[in-house]
Write an enzyme that holds these catalytic residues in place. Structure first.
Site, short mmCIF file in Angstrom:
data_model
loop_
_atom_site.label_atom_id
_atom_site.label_comp_id
_atom_site.label_asym_id
_atom_site.label_seq_id
_atom_site.Cartn_x
_atom_site.Cartn_y
_atom_site.Cartn_z
N HIS A 94 -15.19 41.31 -24.53
CA HIS A 94 -15.27 42.60 -24.50
C HIS A 94 -15.66 43.25 -23.13
CE1 HIS A 94 -19.41 42.55 -25.00
NE2 HIS A 94 -19.31 41.78 -26.23
N HIS A 104 -18.64 41.59 -21.25
CA HIS A 104 -18.28 40.29 -20.63
C HIS A 104 -17.55 40.55 -19.40
CE1 HIS A 104 -18.21 39.11 -24.96
NE2 HIS A 104 -19.32 38.35 -24.61
N CYS A 117 -31.91 33.51 -37.43
CA CYS A 117 -30.77 34.41 -37.35
C CYS A 117 -29.45 33.67 -36.61
CB CYS A 117 -31.05 35.65 -36.02
SG CYS A 117 -29.71 36.49 -35.66
N CYS A 121 -28.07 35.05 -33.28
CA CYS A 121 -29.02 34.86 -32.11
C CYS A 121 -28.90 33.34 -31.91
CB CYS A 121 -30.33 35.15 -31.99
SG CYS A 121 -30.63 37.31 -32.30
N CYS A 154 -32.62 41.24 -38.12
CA CYS A 154 -32.01 41.36 -36.61
C CYS A 154 -31.14 42.35 -36.14
CB CYS A 154 -31.33 39.97 -36.18
SG CYS A 154 -30.66 40.10 -34.59
N HIS A 213 -27.53 41.78 -34.73
CA HIS A 213 -26.60 41.16 -35.25
C HIS A 213 -26.44 41.69 -36.68
CE1 HIS A 213 -27.10 38.31 -32.04
NE2 HIS A 213 -25.87 38.42 -32.04
N LYS A 222 -24.45 51.50 -28.81
CA LYS A 222 -24.19 50.21 -28.52
C LYS A 222 -22.80 49.66 -28.89
CE LYS A 222 -26.30 45.75 -29.34
NZ LYS A 222 -25.31 44.88 -29.82
N LYS A 252 -19.27 44.87 -32.90
CA LYS A 252 -18.20 44.75 -34.15
C LYS A 252 -18.53 45.87 -35.31
CE LYS A 252 -17.04 40.08 -32.95
NZ LYS A 252 -17.53 38.87 -33.40
N1 MSP Z 1 -23.66 31.95 -25.25
C1 MSP Z 1 -24.67 32.65 -24.96
C2 MSP Z 1 -24.86 32.64 -23.31
C3 MSP Z 1 -25.21 31.13 -22.91
S1 MSP Z 1 -25.26 31.03 -21.51
C4 MSP Z 1 -26.09 29.25 -21.18
C5 MSP Z 1 -24.27 34.12 -25.04
N2 MSP Z 1 -23.37 34.72 -25.07
S2 MSP Z 1 -22.96 36.17 -25.70
O1 MSP Z 1 -21.33 36.19 -25.70
O2 MSP Z 1 -23.36 36.82 -26.67
O3 MSP Z 1 -22.94 36.98 -23.97
C6 MSP Z 1 -22.65 36.68 -22.86
C7 MSP Z 1 -23.21 37.67 -21.77
O4 MSP Z 1 -22.38 38.84 -22.09
C8 MSP Z 1 -24.61 37.66 -21.80
O5 MSP Z 1 -25.10 37.81 -20.45
C9 MSP Z 1 -24.76 38.94 -22.37
O6 MSP Z 1 -25.91 39.96 -21.88
C10 MSP Z 1 -23.57 39.92 -21.93
N3 MSP Z 1 -23.49 40.90 -22.82
C11 MSP Z 1 -22.80 40.97 -24.22
N4 MSP Z 1 -22.75 42.21 -24.45
C12 MSP Z 1 -22.89 43.08 -23.45
C13 MSP Z 1 -22.78 44.33 -23.22
N5 MSP Z 1 -22.61 45.24 -24.30
N6 MSP Z 1 -22.92 44.87 -22.02
C14 MSP Z 1 -23.10 44.03 -20.89
N7 MSP Z 1 -23.24 42.54 -21.25
C15 MSP Z 1 -23.14 42.42 -22.49
O7 MSP Z 1 -25.42 34.96 -25.07
#
Ligand code: MSP
Length: 469
Positions: A18, A21, A124, A127, A141, A144, A298, A301
């Protein structure tokens, strides 16, 4: 040659990528390109985190094998990385052999700090982490949207408590620089409350055979965070002490992680302790970004407001999305995304201010047979700002210059002048615009290239950069 190693976090693959990312990838890429433009030897890594238990659950729901499920989703992240026109060198999947071997080697290197213990805790699944009783209000949580579940099992533990004072010192003294400063404070407060050992394995049975086996123990799989964090080394052929690992981790003064605010504890505490234990060098910098919200809510999903970045790229083009993420979203705190604002900045900043500037100047310059010499450029302030994670300021400085030139053009009104009368001005503005194109290289690489090409040599009327939509 100066070197730098830059990494992003590796997202979970239980869903599609999304906008959040995309933010991390684009910020990282802007920094990567800023250093490349300054002739640094850059190695940049991203990838996917595939050993989480939640993949097992999601795969089951989707009626596919876990392995097929993570492969399909990992591909979506790799496609996003490409669609965003990023310039990463490596993409590490934590189900790859290279990672499994590296993570296992890392586990062995930490053996001295690992022990087995029976444990009961609140977990959780979202997480993939244990919490203390009441650590989260109502043991629920909110991230989630699920209650914590009580889990009792025998796991391997890592002696984190042993490193409490060492970690505090490392962060306090900026041996590992946590940026921004308020995140550093947050981490120090967390450490000073006391660190407890954390479990680094899950029973193979609960994992339904998914995940990386703990070396010499078929009954246990590595805790997903333990294996995932090692990606920063395994993505660099750590398993065989290879060339990349030696060049970019062991013999390189700049080792930079880019992560979101929700996972800083893992990066600034767990990971550092693991590295000390394994007798490895530490990262030198950790940059922490905030979250993207959608219409001030926020993105999740559950709220059904998750935005797929590729739809924006398809409609507006990749540089428009990059512009939004780098200029509108504060680099270090939360920021909002809305389609209304996207349309506004497309029309005003991009189409009117930048697009028209190029069009006006090149139209006149073609008529006047203007020729612009190519010149070598030094690193500009906007490029320097991108190296320092100050993306908003960088773009702002470029747009101030764009506005200044537009005003000068309006004041001078070259269309009321003859070719000889306006020649010097036109050349000066084209040179400035060429410099703007160069400054834009890390931020909007395609647009930068078009501007550079349109403002060098015998000038021809340019194609519109941002046509009306
Ligand atoms: N898999 C772990 C990371 C492991 S690193 C050794 C994880 N994955 S995640 O998919 O939940 O998040 C990946 C990255 O995307 C994180 O840095 C997280 O902060 C970022 N984001 C997830 N949602 C976000 C927003 N809504 N906005 C900006 N970044 C966000 O955590």
């Amino acid at each position: 040659m100066k070197k730098i190693y830059i990494t992003t976090s590796i997202p979970y693959v239980n869903g599609s990528p999304h906008l959040g990312h995309a933010l991390e990838l684009v910020q990282a890429d802007c920094m990567i390109r800023a250093f490349k433009t300054a002739s640094y030897d850059v190695y940049a890594l991203t990838g996917t985190d595939e050993n989480a238990q939640k993949n097992v659950v999601s795969a089951l729901e989707n009626g596919v094998t876990v392995s097929d499920f993570v492969t399909q989703n990992s591909l979506k992240f790799e496609n996003l990385k490409n669609a965003l026109n990023t310039s990463f060198n490596g993409f590490i999947r934590t189900t790859s052999q290279k990672h499994i071997l590296g993570a296992s080697k890392f586990f062995e290197l930490c053996r001295e700090d690992i022990y087995k213990k029976k444990y009961e805790g609140l977990y959780c699944l979202g997480c993939e982490a244990f919490y203390k009783d009441k650590e989260l209000p109502d043991n629920y949580c909110v991230n989630h949207n699920m209650p914590l579940t009580t889990i009792q099992e025998e796991n391997y533990f890592f002696k984190l408590s042993k490193y409490q004072y060492k970690l505090a010192e490392i962060i306090e003294k900026d041996t590992v620089k946590i940026f921004p400063e308020f995140r550093k404070t947050e981490i120090l407060n967390f450490i000073n409350k006391g660190l407890e050992d954390f479990s680094i394995s899950r029973p193979t049975e609960r994992m339904k055979n998914w995940g990386i086996e703990v070396p010499n123990d078929k009954s246990a799989r590595m805790y997903v965070w333990f294996d995932a964090l090692t990606n920063y080394l395994t993505g660099l052929d750590f398993y065989n002490d290879g060339k990349l690992y030696n060049s970019y981790w062991k013999n390189n003064p700049l080792r930079v992680h880019i992560v979101g605010k929700d996972i800083i504890k893992f990066h600034a505490i767990y990971w550092l302790a693991m590295l000390i234990s394994a007798k490895q060098l530490l990262p030198t910098h950790e940059y922490v970004h905030g979250f993207i919200t959608i219409d001030n809510q926020k993105m999740s999903k559950t709220l059904n407001n998750v935005i797929d970045p590729t739809t924006i790229i398809e409609k507006y083009g990749v540089d428009v999305l990059r512009y939004y993420l780098l200029s509108e979203i504060p680099a270090l705190t939360d920021g909002d995304f809305s389609f209304t604002r996207l349309k506004q900045i497309y029309d005003s900043d991009l189409s009117n201010e930048l697009g028209n500037l190029l069009m006006r100047l090149t139209t006149i310059a073609e008529k006047d047979f203007i020729n612009i010499a190519h010149f070598e450029k030094n690193i500009t302030p906007a490029i320097k700002l991108a190296q320092e994670y100050a993306f908003n300021e960088g773009i702002r400085s470029i747009w101030e210059e764009i506005k200044r030139i537009n005003k000068e053009i309006n004041d001078f009104a070259p269309w009321t002048k003859t070719a000889p009368e306006r020649k010097d001005k036109i050349i000066d503005w084209l040179n400035k615009l060429n410099y703007i194109g160069y400054s834009l290289t890390p931020y909007m690489p395609e647009t930068a290239e078009k501007i550079l090409a349109s403002t060098t040599g015998a000038i021809k009327k340019a194609q519109p950069l941002f046509p009306k939509i």
